[in-house]
Design an enzyme around this catalytic site. Structure first.
Site, short mmCIF file in Angstrom:
data_model
loop_
_atom_site.label_atom_id
_atom_site.label_comp_id
_atom_site.label_asym_id
_atom_site.label_seq_id
_atom_site.Cartn_x
_atom_site.Cartn_y
_atom_site.Cartn_z
N HIS A 15 0.83 -1.21 0.00
CA HIS A 15 0.00 0.00 0.00
C HIS A 15 0.86 1.26 0.00
CE1 HIS A 15 -3.24 2.66 1.91
NE2 HIS A 15 -3.83 2.15 0.84
N LYS A 53 3.20 4.37 -1.15
CA LYS A 53 3.24 5.30 -2.28
C LYS A 53 4.58 6.04 -2.18
CE LYS A 53 -1.25 5.17 -0.63
NZ LYS A 53 -1.70 3.98 -1.28
N ASP A 105 17.12 10.13 -7.58
CA ASP A 105 18.58 10.27 -7.53
C ASP A 105 19.17 9.99 -6.16
OD1 ASP A 105 18.69 10.90 -10.21
OD2 ASP A 105 18.62 13.07 -9.90
N HIS A 112 -8.79 11.39 1.13
CA HIS A 112 -7.97 10.18 1.14
C HIS A 112 -6.72 10.36 1.99
CE1 HIS A 112 -5.27 7.09 -0.86
NE2 HIS A 112 -6.36 6.38 -0.65
N LYS A 125 -3.97 10.67 4.99
CA LYS A 125 -3.69 9.94 6.22
C LYS A 125 -2.75 10.81 7.05
CE LYS A 125 -3.83 6.80 2.58
NZ LYS A 125 -5.22 6.50 2.54
N ASP A 182 -0.72 17.83 19.45
CA ASP A 182 -0.36 19.12 20.02
C ASP A 182 0.12 20.06 18.91
OD1 ASP A 182 -1.09 18.09 22.46
OD2 ASP A 182 0.93 17.58 23.07
#
Length: 271
Positions: free
Chosen positions: A62, A64, A69, A236, A238, A243
């Protein structure tokens, strides 16, 4: 995206593309064939190698990730798809969060890609593992997690972050299906006076996990947790904010699958 990858290869860049076999099940072979024909390395990450297992929805990659370089990396919630650019007639505007990293914090992500590539192909890509010079003044922890780990990293880090909160815990996730320990930690924080908020999408992309969140609402609200749903488009991202000093951005949904069953990435910044 294909044209940009082909252009990069044409100017001499070594390009590696690793995609999740489940999430990319509708990717046409002609797309990957055109990349391979140009000399681009392409592989699918699948975990259904056992005899008789034709489809395995658990243990997905999952993550991404883009590494450039060996100097900078990008990770977060954005997959490579038209809907993530707001081009979907079904979802409309797409709300997501991604982060760019430079400096030594990219090394754990680079190593995770190499491990994933080795799992998928049996080869180790000749990528630079030298430590890039520090690019800024932020303290950043990059980490990868997955079902092959000896220690379940996701719940350990989330619980540590939640328990450190004194004023606020703000969570944004497309799904909210917490495990027991995390659920109790959020309730305890809210009962202790911490401002606990959970932001979820108003529409569903996958019906079952979207509906599952409702099972947790009564106990959460009773403890003082405030729950919101984004009304326009699909959310979508996450993200976890604790604080005024801690932020986490990555691919980890606030659910059991991301915590225990998927291969994930995230970046924790103390700043």
């Amino acid at each position: 995206l294909r044209d940009e990858l082909l252009a990069a290869r044409k100017r001499g860049v070594e390009v590696y593309v690793l995609y999740d076999g489940v999430g990319s099940k509708h990717l046409p072979p002609s797309y990957t064939d055109s990349l391979r024909a140009a000399g681009i390395h392409v592989a699918a990450f699948v975990t259904n190698r056992e005899l008789g297992v034709r489809f395995q929805i658990n243990f997905r990659n999952h993550r991404k990730l883009v590494v450039v370089d060996g100097v900078e990396a990008f990770t977060g919630g954005l997959n490579a798809g038209d809907e993530y650019m707001g081009k979907s007639g079904r979802f409309g505007p797409w709300r997501d969060t991604h982060v760019r990293l430079r400096g030594p914090a990219i090394l754990p992500l680079l190593l995770a890609f190499m491990e994933d590539w080795h799992y998928a192909t049996g080869d180790v890509p000749p990528l630079p593992l030298h430590s890039p010079p520090t690019a800024g003044g932020s303290n950043v922890l990059s980490f990868a997690s997955g079902p092959a780990d000896d220690i379940e990293i996701c719940p350990v880090i989330y619980l540590s972050a939640i328990r450190s909160a004194k004023h606020r815990i703000w969570i944004a996730s497309p799904y909210f299906v917490p495990d027991t320990a995390t659920r109790f930690a959020l309730q305890h924080a809210a009962l202790s006076g911490v401002d606990v908020r959970v932001l979820l999408p108003g529409m569903a992309d996958h019906t079952l996990p979207w509906l599952s969140a409702y099972a947790y609402y009564p106990a959460m609200r009773l403890a003082g947790v405030r729950i919101y749903r984004l009304r326009e488009g699909f959310m979508h991202q996450k993200v976890l904010l604790v604080d005024n000093h801690l932020a986490m951005v990555g691919s980890i949904n606030f659910d059991h699958r991301s915590f225990f069953l998927n291969f994930e990435h995230a970046v924790l910044a103390c700043d």
